[in-house]
Design a protein around this motif. Sequence first.
Motif, PDB file in Angstrom:
ATOM      1  N   GLY A 137      -9.285  -3.747  -9.650  1.00 41.81           N
ATOM      2  CA  GLY A 137      -9.854  -4.072  -8.349  1.00 41.81           C
ATOM      3  C   GLY A 137     -10.379  -2.830  -7.654  1.00 41.81           C
ATOM      4  O   GLY A 137     -10.661  -1.808  -8.297  1.00 41.81           O
ATOM      5  N   GLU A 138     -10.517  -2.912  -6.348  1.00 38.92           N
ATOM      6  CA  GLU A 138     -11.130  -1.816  -5.584  1.00 38.92           C
ATOM      7  C   GLU A 138     -10.092  -0.816  -5.077  1.00 38.92           C
ATOM      8  O   GLU A 138     -10.098   0.358  -5.448  1.00 38.92           O
ATOM      9  N   GLY A 139      -9.213  -1.301  -4.217  1.00 41.27           N
ATOM     10  CA  GLY A 139      -8.202  -0.430  -3.633  1.00 41.27           C
ATOM     11  C   GLY A 139      -7.258  -1.258  -2.800  1.00 41.27           C
ATOM     12  O   GLY A 139      -7.567  -2.405  -2.456  1.00 41.27           O
ATOM     13  N   PRO A 140      -6.090  -0.713  -2.465  1.00 36.99           N
ATOM     14  CA  PRO A 140      -5.104  -1.474  -1.699  1.00 36.99           C
ATOM     15  C   PRO A 140      -5.619  -1.849  -0.313  1.00 36.99           C
ATOM     16  O   PRO A 140      -6.369  -1.097   0.309  1.00 36.99           O
ATOM     17  N   GLY A 141      -5.220  -3.023   0.155  1.00 43.07           N
ATOM     18  CA  GLY A 141      -5.445  -3.427   1.532  1.00 43.07           C
ATOM     19  C   GLY A 141      -4.146  -3.266   2.318  1.00 43.07           C
ATOM     20  O   GLY A 141      -3.206  -2.624   1.840  1.00 43.07           O
TER      21      GLY A 141
ATOM     22  N   GLU B  82      -0.940  -4.650   0.513  1.00 42.79           N
ATOM     23  CA  GLU B  82      -0.609  -3.833  -0.651  1.00 42.79           C
ATOM     24  C   GLU B  82      -0.022  -2.492  -0.217  1.00 42.79           C
ATOM     25  O   GLU B  82       0.941  -1.993  -0.809  1.00 42.79           O
TER      26      GLU B  82
ATOM     27  N   PRO C  22      -0.102  -3.985  -6.071  1.00 41.10           N
ATOM     28  CA  PRO C  22      -1.509  -4.379  -6.007  1.00 41.10           C
ATOM     29  C   PRO C  22      -1.681  -5.881  -5.833  1.00 41.10           C
ATOM     30  O   PRO C  22      -0.851  -6.666  -6.322  1.00 41.10           O
ATOM     31  N   PHE C  23      -2.738  -6.286  -5.162  1.00 40.35           N
ATOM     32  CA  PHE C  23      -3.136  -7.696  -5.043  1.00 40.35           C
ATOM     33  C   PHE C  23      -1.969  -8.618  -4.681  1.00 40.35           C
ATOM     34  O   PHE C  23      -1.607  -9.512  -5.444  1.00 40.35           O
TER      35      PHE C  23
ATOM     36  N   ASN D  13      -6.116  -0.634  -9.511  1.00 38.76           N
ATOM     37  CA  ASN D  13      -7.259  -0.461  -8.618  1.00 38.76           C
ATOM     38  C   ASN D  13      -7.988   0.844  -8.918  1.00 38.76           C
ATOM     39  O   ASN D  13      -7.402   1.758  -9.503  1.00 38.76           O
TER      40      ASN D  13
ATOM     41  N   HIS E 231     -15.266 -10.055  -7.072  1.00 43.41           N
ATOM     42  CA  HIS E 231     -13.950  -9.762  -6.509  1.00 43.41           C
ATOM     43  C   HIS E 231     -13.425 -11.031  -5.824  1.00 43.41           C
ATOM     44  O   HIS E 231     -14.202 -11.731  -5.171  1.00 43.41           O
TER      45      HIS E 231
HETATM   46  N1  URA Z   1      -8.196  -5.861  -3.097  1.00 41.72           N
HETATM   47  C1  URA Z   1      -8.247  -4.948  -4.086  1.00 41.72           C
HETATM   48  O1  URA Z   1      -9.299  -4.578  -4.550  1.00 41.72           O
HETATM   49  N2  URA Z   1      -7.109  -4.470  -4.553  1.00 41.72           N
HETATM   50  C2  URA Z   1      -5.912  -4.857  -4.099  1.00 41.72           C
HETATM   51  O2  URA Z   1      -4.906  -4.370  -4.614  1.00 41.72           O
HETATM   52  C3  URA Z   1      -5.898  -5.823  -3.091  1.00 41.72           C
HETATM   53  C4  URA Z   1      -7.037  -6.306  -2.593  1.00 41.72           C
END
Ligand code: URA
Length: 190
Positions: free
Chosen positions: A37-41, A44, A50-51, A78, A152
């Motif tokens: 994925g992209e990165g923690p929100g 997270e 993650p996610f 991520n 995504h």
């Molecule tokens: N969106 C992401 O790209 N990564 C995460 O871990 C959570 C949401």
Amino acid sequence: QLEELEKEVLTCRRCGLRAGCQQMVFGEGGPGLLVIGEGPGADEDRLGRPFVGAAGQLLDKILAAGGFDRKTNAYIANVVKCRPPYNRVPTAQECAACLPHLRAQLEILKPKIVLLLGATALHAVLQTSEGITRARGIWQEREGVYYLPTYHPAALLRDPRKKIDVWKDIQSLVAKYREVVDPGHTSPYC
Ligand code: URA
């Protein structure tokens, strides 16, 4: 090996993101499929996994439809391991600074199939500037590893019409997984 790497990444200060977040989110799961994925929100960042927010719950459902879950046969990671402020998209510099960590994860996990969620993962991992709408659903092979870009899950929450395309991509993912990883792979819907 992954635990060693996680310890290393805990001390990383290669970009400014760590200073503005609560904790580094390394990734979790089992060997088989790698999902990026992209990165923690916010969720997270709070839980260190993650996610786990709304997009994460949708991701779990999508993966389950293809017979994958993060306990047994899918590893979730991520591009950037630290939450960007206000959930902005990580900059190219932040992605580049964090990429060695992801590459090290790839080196250890040695997945044959990688699912790229969204433009950030597509651009960072395959070093391309292609748009996600054009690239999704098309397999790209690099050094014996098969990469499939798709939307995504957060994009699906904003625009549910995209779900049909992701469903096609999951069917393609299951077929490729049976071909190159596990011919006996079972999934509830395809
Ligand atoms: N969106 C992401 O790209 N990564 C995460 O871990 C959570 C949401």
